[in-house]
Design a protein around this motif. Structure first.
Motif, PDB file in Angstrom:
ATOM      1  N   HIS A   1       0.855  -1.187   0.000  1.00 19.73           N
ATOM      2  CA  HIS A   1       0.000   0.000   0.000  1.00 19.73           C
ATOM      3  C   HIS A   1       0.893   1.240   0.000  1.00 19.73           C
TER       4      HIS A   1
ATOM      5  N   VAL B   1       0.656   5.510  -0.074  1.00 19.75           N
ATOM      6  CA  VAL B   1      -0.146   6.730  -0.016  1.00 19.75           C
ATOM      7  C   VAL B   1       0.749   7.878  -0.442  1.00 19.75           C
TER       8      VAL B   1
ATOM      9  N   LEU C   1     -11.111   1.043  -8.041  1.00 14.84           N
ATOM     10  CA  LEU C   1     -12.092   0.382  -7.180  1.00 14.84           C
ATOM     11  C   LEU C   1     -13.451   0.260  -7.863  1.00 14.84           C
TER      12      LEU C   1
ATOM     13  N   THR D   1       1.430  12.335  -9.779  1.00 11.00           N
ATOM     14  CA  THR D   1       0.188  11.594  -9.560  1.00 11.00           C
ATOM     15  C   THR D   1      -1.032  12.510  -9.495  1.00 11.00           C
TER      16      THR D   1
ATOM     17  N   LEU E   1      -5.427  12.420  -8.596  1.00 13.57           N
ATOM     18  CA  LEU E   1      -6.392  11.703  -7.765  1.00 13.57           C
ATOM     19  C   LEU E   1      -6.906  10.453  -8.474  1.00 13.57           C
TER      20      LEU E   1
ATOM     21  N   SER F   1      -5.476   6.766  -8.271  1.00 15.00           N
ATOM     22  CA  SER F   1      -5.728   5.872  -7.147  1.00 15.00           C
ATOM     23  C   SER F   1      -6.349   4.578  -7.662  1.00 15.00           C
TER      24      SER F   1
ATOM     25  N   ARG G   1      -1.708  -1.219  -3.673  1.00 11.89           N
ATOM     26  CA  ARG G   1      -2.814  -0.262  -3.620  1.00 11.89           C
ATOM     27  C   ARG G   1      -2.232   1.139  -3.518  1.00 11.89           C
ATOM     28  N   LEU G   2      -2.471   1.956  -4.527  1.00  9.60           N
ATOM     29  CA  LEU G   2      -2.000   3.335  -4.543  1.00  9.60           C
ATOM     30  C   LEU G   2      -3.147   4.261  -4.192  1.00  9.60           C
ATOM     31  N   THR G   3      -2.938   5.077  -3.169  1.00  9.91           N
ATOM     32  CA  THR G   3      -3.930   6.072  -2.772  1.00  9.91           C
ATOM     33  C   THR G   3      -3.317   7.453  -2.940  1.00  9.91           C
TER      34      THR G   3
ATOM     35  N   THR H   1      -3.835  11.411  -2.420  1.00 10.73           N
ATOM     36  CA  THR H   1      -4.674  12.333  -1.623  1.00 10.73           C
ATOM     37  C   THR H   1      -4.472  13.783  -2.046  1.00 10.73           C
TER      38      THR H   1
END
Lengths: 116, 116
Positions: free
Chosen positions: A10, A12, A39, A82, A84, A87, A112-114, A116
């Motif tokens: 993961h 972030v 998602l 990056t 948004l 994600s 999992r790339l989030t 923000t």
């Protein structure tokens, strides 16, 4: 049994930052791939890589993306700045063989790339 | 462009029963491969079964078999004697058999629940 591994599991990051996702394909494999899954949506092909160059890329794989095999074991996906909408879960895959009879792609567990 | 459609977001079956997962695809190509991948929770995708379009005989792998209808562009997966370990997301995927373009096109997936 050999497996494709991915790090980190993961990540972030803040919008505008660069990220590098890492993959270690199965050692005797020659073809490497990145896919992503936003998602709730389909798994989408990004890019395939063979003989140290991109062999195919999708419309998603624009100038913000790059891939590299910096040494004999790692395969990386870099996102330069990056957004948004980047994600997603990013999957690496590899395939053995010098012809299309060996068509099974082996997938890693994903990163999992989030953003923000 | 090729598309793959899985019309069942979720399916539920009693343990030991048989379940069929649907997949349709659209392509103008005559030579291609079709795959079913399984993704258990928090695990990587693994190949369950594959079918070459030029083969008329339906592929089988132990309890897993496909019903490949080339004219109808349909590729369903039948799981016989369902087991608790079969619970997973199942993805149908397509790949053109031509040289160079071997990125997979996936469907959205079907979540299979096995009721004990």
């Amino acid at each position: 049994e050999p497996e494709v591994t991915q790090t980190p599991s993961h990540q972030v990051t803040q919008m505008g930052q660069e990220v590098i996702l890492r993959c270690v394909p199965i050692s005797n494999h020659l073809y490497f791939y990145w896919y992503r899954q936003i998602l709730g949506q389909k798994v989408e092909f990004l890019v395939s890589f063979y003989n140290n160059e991109i062999s195919e890329k999708s419309e998603i794989f624009d100038d913000q993306f790059s891939v590299e095999r910096p040494d004999g074991s790692n395969f990386t996906l870099k996102i330069r700045s990056t957004k948004l909408e980047d994600s997603a879960m990013y999957f690496c895959a590899s395939r053995a063989g010098t012809d299309f009879s060996s068509y099974e792609q082996y997938f890693g567990p994903g990163t999992r790339l989030t953003v923000t | 462009a090729q598309t793959v459609t899985q019309s069942q977001p979720e399916m539920s079956v009693q343990e030991a029963e048989t379940v069929t997962l649907s997949c349709t695809y659209d392509t103008s190509e005559s030579d291609y491969y079709l795959f079913w991948y399984k993704q258990p929770p928090s695990r990587q995708m693994i190949l369950v079964i594959r079918q070459e379009a030029y083969k008329q005989q339906n592929a089988t792998e132990n309890r897993f078999s496909v019903n490949f209808q080339k004219a109808a562009k349909s590729f369903s997966l039948k799981i016989s004697d369902s087991q608790l370990g079969d619970a997973a997301m199942y993805f149908c995927a397509y790949r053109w058999a031509g040289g160079g373009a071997d990125g997979l096109t996936f469907g959205k997936g079907t979540h299979l629940i096995i009721q004990p």
